[in-house]
Design a protein around this motif. Structure first.
Motif, PDB file in Angstrom:
ATOM      1  N   UNK A  49      26.565  -2.343  59.673  1.00 29.93           N
ATOM      2  CA  UNK A  49      26.640  -1.040  59.019  1.00 29.93           C
ATOM      3  C   UNK A  49      27.801  -1.011  58.021  1.00 29.93           C
ATOM      4  N   UNK A  50      27.944   0.097  57.319  1.00 29.67           N
ATOM      5  CA  UNK A  50      28.931   0.160  56.240  1.00 29.67           C
ATOM      6  C   UNK A  50      30.364   0.101  56.755  1.00 29.67           C
ATOM      7  N   UNK A  51      30.595   0.552  57.984  1.00 33.29           N
ATOM      8  CA  UNK A  51      31.944   0.425  58.544  1.00 33.29           C
ATOM      9  C   UNK A  51      32.226  -1.007  58.971  1.00 33.29           C
ATOM     10  N   UNK A 189      30.190  12.265  52.511  1.00 28.27           N
ATOM     11  CA  UNK A 189      29.896  12.291  51.075  1.00 28.27           C
ATOM     12  C   UNK A 189      31.176  12.317  50.257  1.00 28.27           C
ATOM     13  N   UNK A 190      32.065  13.231  50.599  1.00 24.90           N
ATOM     14  CA  UNK A 190      33.304  13.388  49.828  1.00 24.90           C
ATOM     15  C   UNK A 190      34.195  12.161  49.937  1.00 24.90           C
ATOM     16  N   UNK A 191      34.393  11.692  51.167  1.00 23.21           N
ATOM     17  CA  UNK A 191      35.311  10.574  51.369  1.00 23.21           C
ATOM     18  C   UNK A 191      34.658   9.223  51.125  1.00 23.21           C
ATOM     19  N   UNK A 192      33.346   9.130  51.371  1.00 20.28           N
ATOM     20  CA  UNK A 192      32.667   7.844  51.211  1.00 20.28           C
ATOM     21  C   UNK A 192      32.255   7.539  49.796  1.00 20.28           C
ATOM     22  N   UNK A 193      31.872   8.595  49.036  1.00 16.08           N
ATOM     23  CA  UNK A 193      31.317   8.375  47.692  1.00 16.08           C
ATOM     24  C   UNK A 193      32.074   9.114  46.593  1.00 16.08           C
ATOM     25  N   UNK A 195      36.056  10.261  47.032  1.00 17.18           N
ATOM     26  CA  UNK A 195      37.450   9.820  47.073  1.00 17.18           C
ATOM     27  C   UNK A 195      37.597   8.364  47.480  1.00 17.18           C
ATOM     28  N   UNK A 196      36.604   7.822  48.156  1.00 18.54           N
ATOM     29  CA  UNK A 196      36.653   6.409  48.544  1.00 18.54           C
ATOM     30  C   UNK A 196      37.558   6.111  49.719  1.00 18.54           C
ATOM     31  N   UNK A 197      37.877   7.117  50.528  1.00 15.36           N
ATOM     32  CA  UNK A 197      38.804   6.922  51.643  1.00 15.36           C
ATOM     33  C   UNK A 197      38.101   6.624  52.963  1.00 15.36           C
ATOM     34  N   UNK A 198      36.791   6.677  52.989  1.00 16.21           N
ATOM     35  CA  UNK A 198      35.980   6.279  54.150  1.00 16.21           C
ATOM     36  C   UNK A 198      34.876   5.351  53.659  1.00 16.21           C
ATOM     37  N   UNK A 199      34.204   4.712  54.593  1.00 10.90           N
ATOM     38  CA  UNK A 199      33.108   3.813  54.216  1.00 10.90           C
ATOM     39  C   UNK A 199      32.026   4.597  53.464  1.00 10.90           C
ATOM     40  N   UNK A 200      31.441   3.995  52.431  1.00 11.43           N
ATOM     41  CA  UNK A 200      31.607   2.616  51.960  1.00 11.43           C
ATOM     42  C   UNK A 200      32.762   2.411  50.983  1.00 11.43           C
ATOM     43  N   UNK A 201      33.620   3.419  50.808  1.00 15.60           N
ATOM     44  CA  UNK A 201      34.814   3.267  49.987  1.00 15.60           C
ATOM     45  C   UNK A 201      34.576   3.344  48.494  1.00 15.60           C
ATOM     46  N   UNK A 202      33.577   4.103  48.067  1.00 12.05           N
ATOM     47  CA  UNK A 202      33.244   4.217  46.645  1.00 12.05           C
ATOM     48  C   UNK A 202      33.989   5.398  46.038  1.00 12.05           C
ATOM     49  N   UNK A 208      29.731  11.361  42.629  1.00 10.89           N
ATOM     50  CA  UNK A 208      29.208  10.673  43.805  1.00 10.89           C
ATOM     51  C   UNK A 208      28.999  11.576  44.995  1.00 10.89           C
ATOM     52  N   UNK A 209      29.988  12.453  45.273  1.00  9.96           N
ATOM     53  CA  UNK A 209      29.854  13.321  46.441  1.00  9.96           C
ATOM     54  C   UNK A 209      28.737  14.342  46.270  1.00  9.96           C
ATOM     55  N   UNK A 210      28.477  14.766  45.021  1.00 11.29           N
ATOM     56  CA  UNK A 210      27.417  15.751  44.791  1.00 11.29           C
ATOM     57  C   UNK A 210      26.031  15.118  44.908  1.00 11.29           C
ATOM     58  N   UNK A 211      25.882  13.905  44.409  1.00  7.49           N
ATOM     59  CA  UNK A 211      24.604  13.204  44.575  1.00  7.49           C
ATOM     60  C   UNK A 211      24.321  12.933  46.046  1.00  7.49           C
ATOM     61  N   UNK A 212      25.347  12.475  46.752  1.00 11.12           N
ATOM     62  CA  UNK A 212      25.213  12.217  48.189  1.00 11.12           C
ATOM     63  C   UNK A 212      24.755  13.476  48.910  1.00 11.12           C
TER      64      UNK A 212
END
Length: 491
Positions: A49-51, A189-193, A195-202, A208-212
């Motif tokens: 998984x992404x983590x 969504x916010x942190x993963x896509x 700010x990039x502070x959680x997986x997948x780190x984007x 990104x967060x709005x599309x997610x």
């Protein structure tokens, strides 16, 4: 077991606890999530998984390089964990399914029977002990294969998730009556896509967060409709979603700060709740993001639009609301608005901060503000027509996993008191409460340094020994008496 209420050790706290019993059908429980407790990251056919990918390729992403490869080893110790849940005398246990353990490549063309059997065994063990399973279908651990195909910002993910949800309903639905499609989509969504502070780190803040989120909402709705049309007639369960938010307290009683509070709640909670409970995104989100997008040179808003048909399809797709809440923040309008700044935080044009005088947990985002939970529940009631709500996460973190966890006891009692106040004084429709978490586990990027468990886990022991903390006895007593004080009155 000591049942003494180690109440606040701060004298005023005891006097403020609600003295009314919780209703007989009020559900008390506890929770975990797959990546945080299971371990066995590559055993018995489980996919990556992404983590797994993020923390294996970038171990510095977490404190001390901690990861979920073994963590609490619940994959092998699930019977012991269920025994702990039974010992608590709770009515329900909330856990999540690991998508990659069931579908190693994320697609339904390859089902991992060993993973399916693990969850069937867990559910059977819970049912044998009269514990209601509350199952989260997705709790942050996307199969890496689906991330390679675009992840949550890709529209293809909607159908992949729908296929997965249908399979889960089919495999486990006879024994599961409470389903949650997603846990805290705002966070992944916010942190993963964004700010990039959680997986997948984007890091694609502002887009990104709005599309997610847009695809999560469509996927949630599709799963709800699948259950409604294909499974509810025979399984008779319920499908909801788990959303998280702080309470945002106006810094002053000025009209401007009151508006800032509502705006922030709309950007954090309404972002997901509005489409589900009212239809479409909040107006303030649509207006702010469009205005800022045009000023930044975009031809259209960075916030995707639902078609009229999609608005109707998403609206009404929750049989109940799961609410995760821990803390409060102060807010006011942002004094200096940088129109070029990207991200939902800037799009809200609200400034937020913690009061330095508020007690703090180990987690940097956790402050002890039990007065905020009643205000939040009241706001949700008024905004969304009093949805049937269960608190799916609430708890306290410390650094050392101490068995003498007085601060956790105080936190749980005070927040439960705030919930009972909201039920009694505001008529809020809350039917349950879930402590985060059953056992100390991997707290994402904070590794094993932030401990939320009712039970201590010795991560230096190959056996991952579990030991009850003082909070176990207090929570048992709350459940047994349905009271927060020694002498309760009937509700």
């Amino acid at each position: 077991m000591e049942y003494l209420y180690i109440l606040c050790l701060l004298a005023p706290c005891y006097a403020t606890l609600n003295n009314k019993k919780f209703p007989d059908d009020f559900m008390f429980g506890t929770a975990t999530s797959s990546y945080q407790v299971e371990g066995a990251w590559n055993e018995d056919g489980k996919g990556e998984n992404i983590w797994d990918r993020l923390l294996h390729t970038n171990p510095n992403f977490t404190v001390n390089g901690d990861n979920g490869d073994i963590t609490c080893n619940s994959y092998h110790k699930y019977k012991e964990d269920v025994a702990l849940v039974k010992e608590l005398n709770v009515t329900h246990y909330r856990f999540s399914l690991a998508w990659a353990r069931i579908l190693p490549n994320g697609h339904v063309d390859q089902i991992n029977e060993a993973g399916v059997q693990y969850y069937k065994n867990l559910i059977t063990e819970l049912r044998a002990n009269n514990i209601e399973p509350l199952v989260t279908i997705y709790h942050w651990d996307l199969p890496q294969t689906l991330q390679d195909e675009g992840g949550w910002p890709s529209s293809d993910i909607v159908d992949r998730y729908a296929d997965y949800a249908r399979l889960c309903f089919s495999l486990f639905g006879e024994d599961v009556k409470y389903w949650m499609t997603f846990n805290e989509p705002k966070e992944f969504c916010l942190q993963g896509y964004g700010e990039g502070t959680n997986a997948p780190g984007i890091k694609e803040s502002g887009t990104g967060e709005y599309l997610c989120a847009h695809h999560v909402l469509k996927a949630h709705a599709k799963a709800w409709h699948i259950y409604e049309e294909e499974f509810r007639p025979t399984q008779n369960g319920q499908v909801g979603i788990v959303l998280d938010t702080n309470w945002y307290e106006p810094a002053t009683d000025s009209a401007e700060d009151e508006i800032a509070s509502d705006t922030k709640l709309q950007f954090v909670f309404g972002w997901y709740a509005h489409p589900i409970f009212k239809g479409d995104y909040p107006e303030v989100m649509k207006n702010n993001i469009q205005r800022r997008s045009l000023a930044q040179g975009y031809a259209v808003s960075r916030l995707p639009e639902f078609t009229p048909e999609e608005i109707e399809y998403v609206k009404g797709t929750a049989d109940f609301l799961g609410l995760n809440t821990y803390s409060s923040m102060l807010v006011q309008p942002r004094k200096y608005t940088d129109v070029s700044a990207m991200g939902s935080e800037y799009d809200s044009e609200v400034e937020e901060w913690y009061d330095d005088s508020w007690p703090k947990g180990a987690s940097p985002w956790l402050v002890v503000t039990p007065w905020g939970i009643q205000k939040l529940l009241r706001w949700i009631k008024n905004e969304y027509n009093n949805p049937r709500t269960i608190i799916t996460e609430n708890g306290y973190s410390d650094y050392d996993g101490t068995l003498d966890d007085v601060d956790r006891i105080n936190y749980i009692q005070q927040y439960l008191s705030g919930i009972r106040d909201a039920m009694d004084e505001d008529g809020v429709n809350v039917f349950g409460y879930t402590v985060w978490t059953l056992i100390d586990n991997l707290e994402w990027v904070f590794g094993f340094t932030n401990k939320f468990g009712l039970y201590n886990v010795d991560f230096n022991s190959p056996n991952r020994t579990r030991t009850a903390k003082k909070s176990v006895g207090v929570y048992q007593n709350i459940i047994r008496t349905r009271c927060l004080v020694d002498d309760c009155i009937d509700s």
